[in-house]
Design an enzyme around this catalytic site. Structure first.
Site: not given
Length: 200
Positions: A107, A109
């Site tokens: 991921n 961020h």
């Protein structure tokens, strides 16, 4: 060559950056599917334009989040996916899903974790008065933006910044950082020891 699945919810600008990096060979991987939890996600159009198979999984079609994530996981296992990339996927993954694919989910961020996890990372940075913020690519675990950090890059925060101006400044840095992290993963150049990610 690694088989990559990309999970999206929105416009798909990060998806587009990854598609182009795979097409040029910068990332030695093949995107085998794009999954969205929103039927009107423009990222699905980007996938279709690149001739990438795509699927929509809607929460309303399942009795629970667990059932939805199990269906997505079964689909990904059928494709023998090596890497799951979250690219603006605005749904929290269930613990069984993250455990099922430990070390295979990445991921990005929009903040320098562990600072400012969760939603509105840009605004959190502005509200805190920091002078530098950035982005973090990390492995996904069962927590909220708590997985081992792979790579980070920074941008300045200016006194007159808004969430929109800061987001616009950070986005190209996010794309470049994510591309590099995905390249390293696909080249088997990452090793996790505890909370530390080593480049090998």
């Amino acid at each position: 060559m690694k088989k990559i699945a990309i999970l999206i919810s929105g416009q798909g600008s990060t998806l587009q950056a990854i598609i182009e990096a795979c097409q040029t060979g910068f990332i030695p991987g093949k995107i085998v599917t794009v999954i969205s939890n929103k039927i009107d996600s423009f990222g699905l159009e980007r996938a279709k334009s690149a001739d990438i198979p795509n699927r929509v999984f809607l929460r309303q079609d399942f009795t629970s989040n667990l059932d939805m994530d199990k269906a997505i996981g079964d689909y990904l296992e059928d494709l023998s996916v090596d890497l799951i990339v979250l690219a603006g996927y605005m749904k929290i993954l269930t613990k069984p899903f993250t455990q099922r694919f430990t070390g295979k989910i990445l991921n990005i961020h929009p903040a320098l974790l562990p600072s400012f996890p969760g939603l509105h990372g840009h605004q959190q940075a502005i509200d805190a008065g920091v002078k530098v913020t950035g982005c973090t690519v990390h492995f996904v675990d069962a927590g909220m933006d708590t997985g081992p950090i792979i790579m980070q890059n920074t941008v300045p925060v200016y006194p007159d910044d808004t969430e929109d101006t800061l987001s616009e400044r950070l986005l190209p840095v996010e794309h470049a950082t994510y591309r590099e992290a995905l390249r390293l993963f696909c080249e088997d150049a990452l090793r996790i020891e505890g909370r530390i990610v080593h480049y090998i």
